[in-house]
Design an enzyme around this catalytic site. Structure first.
Site, short mmCIF file in Angstrom:
data_model
loop_
_atom_site.label_atom_id
_atom_site.label_comp_id
_atom_site.label_asym_id
_atom_site.label_seq_id
_atom_site.Cartn_x
_atom_site.Cartn_y
_atom_site.Cartn_z
N GLU A 1 -1.74 -9.26 3.51
CA GLU A 1 -1.78 -9.85 4.86
C GLU A 1 -3.19 -10.16 5.34
O GLU A 1 -3.38 -11.01 6.20
CB GLU A 1 -1.06 -8.93 5.87
CG GLU A 1 -1.73 -7.59 6.18
CD GLU A 1 -1.32 -6.46 5.25
OE1 GLU A 1 -0.97 -6.74 4.09
OE2 GLU A 1 -1.38 -5.28 5.68
N HIS B 1 -3.49 -5.12 0.40
CA HIS B 1 -2.87 -5.67 1.61
C HIS B 1 -2.97 -7.19 1.59
O HIS B 1 -3.99 -7.74 2.02
CB HIS B 1 -3.60 -5.16 2.86
CG HIS B 1 -3.40 -3.70 3.12
ND1 HIS B 1 -2.44 -3.24 3.97
CD2 HIS B 1 -4.03 -2.62 2.63
CE1 HIS B 1 -2.49 -1.91 4.01
NE2 HIS B 1 -3.46 -1.52 3.20
N CYS C 1 0.83 -1.20 0.00
CA CYS C 1 0.00 0.00 0.00
C CYS C 1 0.86 1.26 0.00
O CYS C 1 1.42 1.59 -1.03
CB CYS C 1 -1.00 -0.05 1.15
SG CYS C 1 -2.42 0.98 0.79
N1 GLN Z 1 -1.82 6.79 2.75
C1 GLN Z 1 -1.91 6.01 1.55
C2 GLN Z 1 -3.26 6.16 0.87
O1 GLN Z 1 -4.22 6.57 1.49
C3 GLN Z 1 -1.62 4.55 1.84
C4 GLN Z 1 -2.64 3.89 2.70
C5 GLN Z 1 -2.18 2.56 3.24
O2 GLN Z 1 -0.99 2.27 3.23
N2 GLN Z 1 -3.09 1.76 3.75
O3 GLN Z 1 -3.39 5.88 -0.29
#
Ligand code: GLN
Length: 536
Positions: free
Chosen positions: A509, A507, A381
């Site tokens: 995970e 993600h 992410c």
């Molecule tokens: N801050 C980034 C976004 O909003 C990444 C978010 C995250 O890593 N879950 O896109």
């Protein structure tokens, strides 16, 4: 006939009620029962999505896009369940619904009260989890008995047990039995007191699980049984363990599943725990160890990347390695010499998700270090976004490249706000959330790891790779290994000229389980193992 198990906690928090509830799930599934699990959180936030990880740890994202308590992560990792919005209720949601109804005039002028209106809504939600062919609903109540906030939930359980046949319900209370060194004795008094509190509310527990540092003597068991009014076999010892996945096995040895089924008057079908036991054995007797650095902003907190920690441990299973995680605060990596110092000797580098600008430059440095030194690297992410920024700055030569989350004025906004996010005003529940499909590119590491073309993974973000800069970035050697089916959103990037460099906008995970480690994370750990062999 559906049966209901309620799990409450006493004495103190952090006793592992979530893992205990999840373990009960493992045991009942192993007995062939169809179960579901849900968590009730007594706080007033509508969901934990807007909470800092400093308060309740990680936010777990479900397939249907709910931001939930991290215990739902344990529930999924310990069972075969895929949970959703309905499996996490907060007091905030309950009050929100009731107040909305009141404003609509649904109550026809009546006074709205905690009893019966709030408690009725809680009872409705207890039953709501009973979807499909579920035979047993396990409901965990957050917090500790004695908290003002949890009272309406406990009152609802008291009523619920009265409404249905009490023998179709089983109340399990998790307590702490401390060992007092000076007296060289285990003390049962806190357990007695917390059960007294429960009984004052009108709930007599059926089973008491005692979390403890030392084995509980027959005498202490007898005492708990007598004072807390449960049979001696219903006093279950939960000794501290280094591997949470061994807890279902410990409970099984303590005959917890037998006692639960007896209480619920259910047939004790044979227990099939052999596969679980095998996986735990692999975890406990690994052939090798790899250490990876997790470079992030919340790394000092134990629970802030709970699912990721667990997913990495699972990912070691196919290679039979134990994964050690070195948590590195990205703010400590801003100077060149700090990089070698903090990342020295690791077999892989991982940058997890995150929000806010603090520590971002350190993450960029860590990714550069992994790219240049050909160390296996994984970004998740924010980690993907950072990998793209690093590549844009140091390979494409756009020195000011950044995400508009951190520098809205940059001439090279390689990461920008999602079009769907432009007009969003409310912060709660408005990100791109939950499972989305992704199509994998032929001949990529990802395509090989998954062994299929199309996947579905969970998201939680507002920003994305800006398509405007993609042609140039691709030309310089960054592969877009996964795209949304309409090809508009970048879901995975890989470095072509690197042994293992993969970053995902989703993600991984959140979909890893002990019984099915995530293929991409497993490929990462296997690459780390190979790399480790070249440096030692
Ligand atoms: N801050 C980034 C976004 O909003 C990444 C978010 C995250 O890593 N879950 O896109």
């Amino acid at each position: 006939m559906v049966k209901y198990i309620f799990v409450t906690g006493g004495v103190l928090s952090s006793l592992g009620k979530g893992v205990a509830s999840a373990s009960i799930g493992t045991l009942l599934e192993a007995r062939g029962y169809r179960i579901t699990l849900q968590k009730f959180d007594p706080y007033l936030n509508v969901d934990p999505g807007t909470l800092t990880p400093y308060q309740h740890g990680e936010v777990f994202v479900t397939k249907d896009g709910a931001e939930t308590d991290l215990d739902l992560g344990h529930y999924e990792r310990f069972t075969t369940l895929t949970l959703g919005k309905i499996n996490n209720t907060t007091a905030g949601q309950v009050y929100h619904d009731i107040i909305e109804k009141e404003r609509r005039g649904d109550f026809l002028g009546r006074t709205i009260q905690v009893v019966p209106h709030i408690t009725d809504e809680i009872k409705r939600r207890i039953k709501r989890a009973r979807q499909g062919k579920v035979e047993i609903v396990i409901t965990e109540i957050g917090g500790t008995v004695g908290d003002i906030e949890s009272l309406p939930f406990l009152e609802a359980i008291r009523q619920f047990r009265r409404d249905v046949n009490p023998e179709d319900t089983c109340c399990i209370h998790l307590t702490y039995v401390p060992y007092i060194r000076a007296a060289a004795e285990l003390k049962t008094k806190p357990t007695q007191h917390s059960v007294e509190r429960l009984r004052e509310i009108g709930i007599q527990p059926d089973i008491i699980i005692c979390r403890t540092e030392r084995p509980i003597s027959a005498e202490a068991r007898e005492k708990i049984s007598l004072y807390c009014n449960v049979s001696p076999e219903a006093v279950v010892e939960a000794l501290d363990t280094s591997c949470i996945y061994s807890i279902p096995l410990v409970f099984h040895q303590e005959r917890l599943d037998t006692v639960i089924l007896k209480r619920l008057r259910m047939r004790p079908r044979p227990s099939r725990l052999a596969k679980w036991e095998k996986l735990v054995n692999i975890m406990q007797q690994p052939k090798a160890e790899v250490e990876i650095a997790m470079v992030g902003k919340y790394v000092r907190l134990q629970d802030s990347y709970k699912s990721l920690d667990e997913a990495l441990y699972h990912a070691g299973i196919p290679s039979r390695v134990c994964v050690k995680i070195r948590k590195v605060d990205s703010e400590a990596l801003e100077k060149e010499e700090d990089l070698a110092k903090h990342l020295n000797g690791v077999a892989g580098i991982l940058v997890p998700g995150g929000f806010g600008v603090r520590g971002v430059e350190g993450m960029i440095s860590a990714i550069r270090y992994a790219r240049e030194n050909r160390i296996p690297c994984f970004g998740i992410c924010l980690g993907l976004q950072i990998a793209v920024v690093e590549f844009a700055r140091n390979v494409c030569g756009w020195k000011d490249a950044h995400s508009t989350e951190f520098n809205p004025q940059t001439a090279h906004p390689v990461i920008a706000i999602l079009p769907s996010q432009k007009d969003v005003k409310n912060l709660g529940g408005t990100m791109r959330l939950g499972g989305y499909p992704c199509v994998l590119t032929a001949k990529s590491i990802s395509r090989r790891a998954y062994g299929k073309n199309r996947i579905n993974e969970r998201h939680r973000h507002r920003f994305e790779v800006n398509p405007e800069f993609l042609p140039e970035i691709r030309k310089k050697g960054l592969l877009t290994a996964g795209l949304s089916p309409d090809r508009r959103l970048v879901e995975i990037v890989e470095l072509k000229d690197h042994p293992f460099f993969v970053a995902t906008q989703f993600h991984p995970e959140f979909q890893s389980r002990l019984s099915s480690p995530h293929p991409l994370l497993a490929a990462f750990i296997s690459a780390c193992l190979k790399y480790k062999e070249t440096i030692t």
